[in-house]
Design a protein around this motif. Structure first.
Motif: not given
Length: 591
Positions: A367-368, A60-67, A413-417, A406-408
């Motif tokens: 967090f990223e 899930l983490e890999s899919l989310y951060t790649s898509l 409702g904020l996605y890879r912000y 920092v990426v949140l």
């Protein structure tokens, strides 16, 4: 063991547990966010019909951060505007959004809205409880004591679609969680809600000071959101203490307090106390005559254990004055957060603010971190050089000594912000990184809660220079700016070099226009409440910016490499600018 001590130990034990397993907790946090908001329009755009519940955490983490792409506020702004306009379909969250917070800065010249939900209030309560627990280990306070708290809730407004808009603090102070926070931490603010929400900085500050002194023996610590506010409040106190003493003596309230709600709320709390007034007067006379107000806080609030506020980042310049008023009382840096999300807690409240870093709370958001590298040939005086970026990494892969943006991904409702905050990893608390705030990316003007970027400044100057060209035969040749905090309240100074002749009246109008055209909500509120002073336009003599360039040639390596910084704190540049000033104007925009 007393109940409050047991509660403090419980909340610390919880944090130690999630910190130790931060990597796993982060995966679980991302899953919770995506499960809660599964099917919203924004996520469907990127994730399609992926069944979140059927996928293991790693996949899930890999899919989310790649898509899902990394975005800025401008990318999410169309969705937020639709919410603000009243659209009720699930765009960013499944939970209906009825409140919007005003974030710092602007998007395309408009105020920035951020979704605000019950989760926002609950996470604020959680971090306040955690912070109080860590502070109590070093600075235990009496149950039922009071806080002299300089806090202010601005007036909210409604969007076209009927949503309530205000700052995150305004929402929190009006929430039941604010009352719960006082009950759970066993500390109660001196001022009632009518004072907190009064809407006039001067009148509210007077009442905070009056009530703080009236309950002076009960005050366990002094606090504010920002150290700037503490400095400003006590600078005001130096001028009005006699008036406050008179009010305490008579059990009355100064005629300077004109707001009916404030008058009623304060007069309901105070009674004549001549002996207390005499005691305060005696201390203030000594502070004023012999001590230059050094140690004001412990002398007037003898049971205060510490002073707490945000003291890092742009607040560092105020530490010298806070220490002057503190007279040896410990300064405790408050926790690290933003309108978008809380980020870290100060687990070392005994450290001086300059040395504080914040342990990331892995349950608040996912967090990223984007590794940031400064280019080798960056010039010292360039205003905002571009950075070299690597691919974002999860919390588990950050390295000590590296700077990151920092990426949140939040529950709201904020996605890879991209938050815009640059931090340095200074160490780890168990398994969670400790962050030191370095600076706000692209931010150049800030005094208090205001945050204006080079783009914001450029728009304001462009508009005013167009006005100058229309009304005179003059034009703006070059400009820079400076956030001046040498006197209270601090204010923006914009330096112009102009070609041609311009009447003073036209320049006064340009000055007023620039002040009025900054739309960042933090600036607007601060100007309305006079916690930031009127903008100043200084016109410098012809050739001044050329002098600056020549002076910096040796340092920058050549005139062709010199770029005028749009904001400067450089003393050499400021000396040249100030020595070359031929005219000065102050704005009347908020008179």
């Amino acid at each position: 063991m007393e109940t409050s001590e047991a509660e403090h130990d419980d909340v610390i034990a919880w944090f130690e547990h999630v910190s130790e397993k931060a990597c796993k907790v982060q995966s679980e946090t991302l899953r919770r966010i995506l499960e809660l908001n599964s099917g919203v329009e924004y996520l469907k755009k990127w994730l399609g019909t992926i069944d979140v519940e059927s996928i293991d955490d790693y996949t899930l983490e890999s899919l989310y951060t790649s898509l899902v792409p990394i975005v800025s506020h401008a990318d999410l702004d169309p969705y937020i505007q639709r919410i603000a306009d009243g659209e009720t379909s699930p765009l960013l969250t499944q939970e209906p959004i009825t409140v919007l917070s005003l974030s710092s800065g602007t998007t395309e010249g408009r105020q920035k809205y951020v979704p605000f939900t019950r989760h926002s209030e609950q996470s604020t309560l959680q971090i306040f409880r955690l912070s109080a627990a860590y502070r109590s280990r070093f600075y235990p306070i009496r149950e039922g004591g009071r806080i002299l708290e300089f806090i202010y809730a601005g007036k909210g407004f409604k969007t076209q679609g009927g949503l309530t808009v205000g700052t995150a603090t305004t929402h929190f102070y009006a929430s039941k969680e604010f009352k719960t926070k006082q009950e759970k931490t066993k500390s109660f603010t001196c001022s009632p809600y009518e004072v907190i929400s009064g809407g006039d900085f001067g009148q509210c500050t007077y009442c905070h000071l009056l009530l703080g002194l009236y309950f002076s023996t009960q005050v366990e610590f002094v606090a504010s959101a920002f150290s700037f506010t503490i400095v400003q409040a006590f600078s005001i106190f130096e001028e009005i203490w006699r008036e406050i003493c008179g009010d305490i003596k008579e059990g009355n309230l100064s005629s300077r307090i004109t707001l009916p709600n404030l008058r009623k709320a304060v007069l309901n709390l105070i009674r004549p106390n001549p002996s207390l007034a005499s005691h305060i007067e005696e201390i203030c006379l000594e502070l004023e005559s012999n001590l230059g107000w050094f140690g004001l806080i412990p002398k007037l609030w003898p049971n205060a254990k510490y002073i707490s506020s945000i003291m890092t980042g742009s607040m560092l310049p105020y530490l010298k004055k806070v220490r002057h008023y503190a007279g040896g009382l410990p300064l405790v840096s408050a926790d690290y957060g933003s309108t978008e999300s809380w980020i870290g807690v100060n687990v070392d409240p005994q450290l001086p603010p300059e040395d504080v870093s914040f342990a990331v709370l892995p349950t608040c958001s996912y967090f990223e971190f984007i590794p940031i590298h400064r280019p080798q040939n960056q010039l010292d005086l360039c205003s905002d050089g571009e950075f070299v970026e690597d691919k974002p990494v999860p919390l588990s892969q950050v390295k000590i000594g590296q700077e990151y943006e920092v990426v949140l991904t939040t529950f709201t409702g904020l996605y890879r912000y991209r938050l815009g905050d640059i931090v340095e990893v200074t160490g780890f608390h168990k398994g969670t990184p400790k962050l030191s705030f370095i600076y706000r990316r692209k931010l150049i003007l800030t005094i208090n809660i205001d945050k204006n970027t080079e783009k914001d400044l450029q728009k304001v100057v462009d508009k005013a220079s167009q006005l100058l060209s229309r009304t005179t035969r003059a034009e703006v040749v070059d400009f820079t700016s400076h956030a001046d905090i040498t006197a209270q309240p601090g204010h923006y100074i914009i330096y112009w070099e102009i070609r041609g002749e311009a009447e003073d009246k036209a320049l006064e109008e340009c000055c007023r226009e620039m002040d009025a055209d900054f739309v960042d909500y933090g600036y607007v509120v601060s100007r309305r409440m006079n916690s930031i002073g009127p903008l100043e336009l200084r016109v410098v003599e012809r050739g001044t910016f050329g002098k600056m360039a020549e002076r910096c040639v040796g340092k920058c390596g050549g005139l062709n490499q010199f770029k005028t910084p749009r904001c400067t704190t450089n003393s050499v540049m400021l000396n040249i600018l100030n020595d070359s000033t031929i005219k000065s104007f102050r704005s009347s925009a908020y008179d």
